[in-house]
Write a protein that holds these residues in place. Structure first.
Motif, mmCIF file in Angstrom:
data_model
loop_
_atom_site.group_PDB
_atom_site.id
_atom_site.type_symbol
_atom_site.label_atom_id
_atom_site.label_comp_id
_atom_site.label_asym_id
_atom_site.label_seq_id
_atom_site.Cartn_x
_atom_site.Cartn_y
_atom_site.Cartn_z
ATOM 1 N N THR A 10 -27.576 3.715 -8.455
ATOM 2 C CA THR A 10 -27.354 5.125 -8.142
ATOM 3 C C THR A 10 -28.418 5.974 -8.806
ATOM 4 O O THR A 10 -29.003 5.587 -9.815
ATOM 5 N N THR B 221 -29.047 10.190 -9.876
ATOM 6 C CA THR B 221 -28.686 11.599 -9.924
ATOM 7 C C THR B 221 -29.945 12.341 -10.326
ATOM 8 O O THR B 221 -30.598 11.980 -11.314
ATOM 9 N N SER C 43 -28.494 19.880 -8.643
ATOM 10 C CA SER C 43 -28.675 18.428 -8.684
ATOM 11 C C SER C 43 -28.219 17.822 -7.372
ATOM 12 O O SER C 43 -27.518 18.461 -6.584
ATOM 13 N N PHE D 243 -27.154 13.661 -5.627
ATOM 14 C CA PHE D 243 -26.777 12.282 -5.920
ATOM 15 C C PHE D 243 -27.201 11.380 -4.773
ATOM 16 O O PHE D 243 -27.074 11.756 -3.606
#
Length: 169
Positions: free
Chosen positions: A101, A103, A128, A130
């Motif tokens: 992942t 971010t 932000s 993701f």
């Protein structure tokens, strides 16, 4: 029989001091030389695949800097890696995907981003986004042709995973 002890002349004391400093520097250099390659090997597994994307990007001002990379002790086999990505005016990264992942947090300018199946979005300082594991990042670019942009990317991936893989057209 008596033995006369002489005081060491100042010039000799200075020479001894220089010898001590030089010896210490040599010992530090030898120890660093043994430790440094191990650190570089450990670091190179993570940000360099991301850096490779810069070579084919739209601006020579693009840069990826490692901030930190640490094993997650409570999740065996996983690692968190943090990098700073700087895009020059008009800079971009070609389509790609990441292991694990990601971010991203925008620290300067505006970033244009699009994941496969989603809309093109523009993120500003303080925002932000993701990316789930394996998502195809179609657009990752500086939204400006005149100003710089920067983001901090936090990866959580398997130990030894290639963090970024470019997508062939």
């Amino acid at each position: 029989m008596s033995i006369a002890l002489e005081m060491t002349p100042i010039a000799d004391r200075a020479r001894l001091w220089q010898l001590l400093v030089a010896s210490t520097a040599i010992v530090c250099a030898v120890v660093s030389a043994k430790i440094f390659p191990m650190k570089m090997d450990a670091i190179s597994e993570f940000p360099l695949p991301l850096c490779a994307a810069d070579a084919s990007s739209g601006s020579s001002g693009n840069k990826v800097e490692l901030i930190s990379s640490n094993a997650l002790p409570d999740i065996p086999g996983k690692r968190v890696t943090i990098v700073r990505v700087t895009y020059g005016p008009g800079g971009f990264t070609p389509p790609h995907r990441h292991a694990g992942t990601v971010t991203a947090y925008i620290t300067k300018g505006q970033i244009r981003s699009q994941l496969a199946g989603g809309p093109v979005e523009i993120f500003e300082v303080g925002q932000s986004f993701f990316e789930p594991p394996g998502a195809i990042h179609l657009v990752s670019a500086n939204a400006s042709n005149t100003d710089w942009a920067e983001l901090i990317a936090v990866f959580v991936a398997d130990e030894g995973a290639q963090l970024t893989t470019l997508i062939e057209p």
